[in-house]
Design a protein around this motif. Structure first.
Motif, PDB file in Angstrom:
ATOM      1  N   LYS A  97       0.838  -1.202   0.000  1.00  0.00           N
ATOM      2  CA  LYS A  97       0.000   0.000   0.000  1.00  0.00           C
ATOM      3  C   LYS A  97       0.870   1.247   0.000  1.00  0.00           C
ATOM      4  O   LYS A  97       1.866   1.316   0.714  1.00  0.00           O
ATOM      5  CB  LYS A  97      -0.891   0.024   1.244  1.00  0.00           C
ATOM      6  CG  LYS A  97      -1.865  -1.110   1.329  1.00  0.00           C
ATOM      7  CD  LYS A  97      -2.657  -1.046   2.608  1.00  0.00           C
ATOM      8  CE  LYS A  97      -3.539  -2.276   2.727  1.00  0.00           C
ATOM      9  NZ  LYS A  97      -4.120  -2.408   4.053  1.00  0.00           N
ATOM     10  N   LYS A  98       0.450   2.227  -0.770  1.00  0.00           N
ATOM     11  CA  LYS A  98       1.133   3.516  -0.777  1.00  0.00           C
ATOM     12  C   LYS A  98       0.622   4.318   0.422  1.00  0.00           C
ATOM     13  O   LYS A  98      -0.586   4.527   0.565  1.00  0.00           O
ATOM     14  CB  LYS A  98       0.848   4.261  -2.070  1.00  0.00           C
ATOM     15  CG  LYS A  98       1.559   5.586  -2.172  1.00  0.00           C
ATOM     16  CD  LYS A  98       1.230   6.296  -3.474  1.00  0.00           C
ATOM     17  CE  LYS A  98       1.802   7.688  -3.435  1.00  0.00           C
ATOM     18  NZ  LYS A  98       1.387   8.482  -4.577  1.00  0.00           N
ATOM     19  N   ILE A  99       1.550   4.742   1.270  1.00  0.00           N
ATOM     20  CA  ILE A  99       1.185   5.453   2.494  1.00  0.00           C
ATOM     21  C   ILE A  99       1.995   6.738   2.597  1.00  0.00           C
ATOM     22  O   ILE A  99       3.230   6.702   2.574  1.00  0.00           O
ATOM     23  CB  ILE A  99       1.436   4.582   3.745  1.00  0.00           C
ATOM     24  CG1 ILE A  99       0.666   3.266   3.628  1.00  0.00           C
ATOM     25  CG2 ILE A  99       1.064   5.327   5.005  1.00  0.00           C
ATOM     26  CD1 ILE A  99       0.997   2.262   4.706  1.00  0.00           C
ATOM     27  N   ASP A 100       1.297   7.876   2.696  1.00  0.00           N
ATOM     28  CA  ASP A 100       1.966   9.152   2.894  1.00  0.00           C
ATOM     29  C   ASP A 100       2.395   9.265   4.347  1.00  0.00           C
ATOM     30  O   ASP A 100       1.727   8.753   5.247  1.00  0.00           O
ATOM     31  CB  ASP A 100       1.028  10.306   2.556  1.00  0.00           C
ATOM     32  CG  ASP A 100       0.658  10.342   1.075  1.00  0.00           C
ATOM     33  OD1 ASP A 100       1.449   9.866   0.252  1.00  0.00           O
ATOM     34  OD2 ASP A 100      -0.437  10.835   0.761  1.00  0.00           O
ATOM     35  N   PHE A 101       3.516   9.943   4.567  1.00  0.00           N
ATOM     36  CA  PHE A 101       3.975  10.144   5.941  1.00  0.00           C
ATOM     37  C   PHE A 101       4.638  11.512   6.053  1.00  0.00           C
ATOM     38  O   PHE A 101       5.141  12.061   5.086  1.00  0.00           O
ATOM     39  CB  PHE A 101       4.951   9.045   6.379  1.00  0.00           C
ATOM     40  CG  PHE A 101       6.307   9.131   5.731  1.00  0.00           C
ATOM     41  CD1 PHE A 101       7.375   9.719   6.401  1.00  0.00           C
ATOM     42  CD2 PHE A 101       6.528   8.623   4.463  1.00  0.00           C
ATOM     43  CE1 PHE A 101       8.627   9.797   5.822  1.00  0.00           C
ATOM     44  CE2 PHE A 101       7.777   8.701   3.867  1.00  0.00           C
ATOM     45  CZ  PHE A 101       8.834   9.287   4.550  1.00  0.00           C
ATOM     46  N   ALA A 102       4.592  12.044   7.253  1.00  0.00           N
ATOM     47  CA  ALA A 102       5.258  13.310   7.544  1.00  0.00           C
ATOM     48  C   ALA A 102       6.195  13.073   8.715  1.00  0.00           C
ATOM     49  O   ALA A 102       5.754  12.679   9.796  1.00  0.00           O
ATOM     50  CB  ALA A 102       4.236  14.389   7.898  1.00  0.00           C
ATOM     51  N   ALA A 103       7.478  13.247   8.475  1.00  0.00           N
ATOM     52  CA  ALA A 103       8.473  13.047   9.528  1.00  0.00           C
ATOM     53  C   ALA A 103       9.682  13.924   9.219  1.00  0.00           C
ATOM     54  O   ALA A 103       9.890  14.334   8.075  1.00  0.00           O
ATOM     55  CB  ALA A 103       8.885  11.585   9.604  1.00  0.00           C
ATOM     56  N   GLN A 104      10.464  14.183  10.230  1.00  0.00           N
ATOM     57  CA  GLN A 104      11.704  14.926  10.040  1.00  0.00           C
ATOM     58  C   GLN A 104      12.620  14.117   9.111  1.00  0.00           C
ATOM     59  O   GLN A 104      12.598  12.881   9.132  1.00  0.00           O
ATOM     60  CB  GLN A 104      12.396  15.157  11.394  1.00  0.00           C
ATOM     61  CG  GLN A 104      11.615  16.027  12.351  1.00  0.00           C
ATOM     62  CD  GLN A 104      11.436  17.436  11.811  1.00  0.00           C
ATOM     63  OE1 GLN A 104      12.352  18.021  11.249  1.00  0.00           O
ATOM     64  NE2 GLN A 104      10.237  17.971  11.967  1.00  0.00           N
TER      65      GLN A 104
END
Length: 150
Positions: A9-16
């Motif tokens: 699955k394509k999963i967006d993420f926000a992290a440093q």
């Protein structure tokens, strides 16, 4: 926002930018089957597959995993029917169980590349993962069982 391909699955993420893949998987995506052990790539509790290869998630930055195919223990077999998962149960492999997802993922990479490994090949391959409870004989038996049943 970058995205990862995790368990198909394509999963967006926000992290440093300096966040390890381990912490993105666990804290951002909720995939807690991948364990934190040492954070230094010395124990194998965080073993996952990157493009089919056993990889320590604690040693890879999440941004470096963009564009790869990531498989965690949750994606190995969502219903627990992978031959290794069944063999782990049959051989009563886990004691505390903490390292077991990493052990299974490392073993799965071995069986993907070497479907019928010798005992010596299993021991050599699995040396990168530590089991603090010392269930190595059961781990070896489970891998041998899975190689025959796969």
């Amino acid at each position: 926002m970058p995205s990862l391909n995790v368990n198909g699955k394509k999963i967006d993420f926000a992290a440093q930018p300096d966040t390890s893949l381990l912490w993105v998987l666990r804290e951002h995506l909720g995939l807690t089957g991948t364990k934190f052990g040492c954070g230094a790539g010395m124990c194998g509790a965080c073993t996952i597959h990157i493009d089919g290869e056993a990889t320590f998630a604690c040693q890879m930055l999440a941004e470096d995993a963009v564009g790869t195919e990531i498989t965690t223990i949750e994606g190995l077999s969502p219903d627990g029917t992978h031959p290794l998962q069944k063999a782990w149960i049959a051989e009563q492999t886990p004691q505390c169980g903490y390292c077991q997802s990493g052990q299974i993922m490392r073993a799965a990479a071995l069986l993907n590349s070497t479907p019928n490994p010798s005992r010596a090949e299993i021991v050599d391959w699995m040396a990168a993962n530590i089991c603090r409870c010392g269930t190595y004989p059961r781990i070896i038996r489970a891998i041998e069982r899975a190689s025959k049943e796969a």
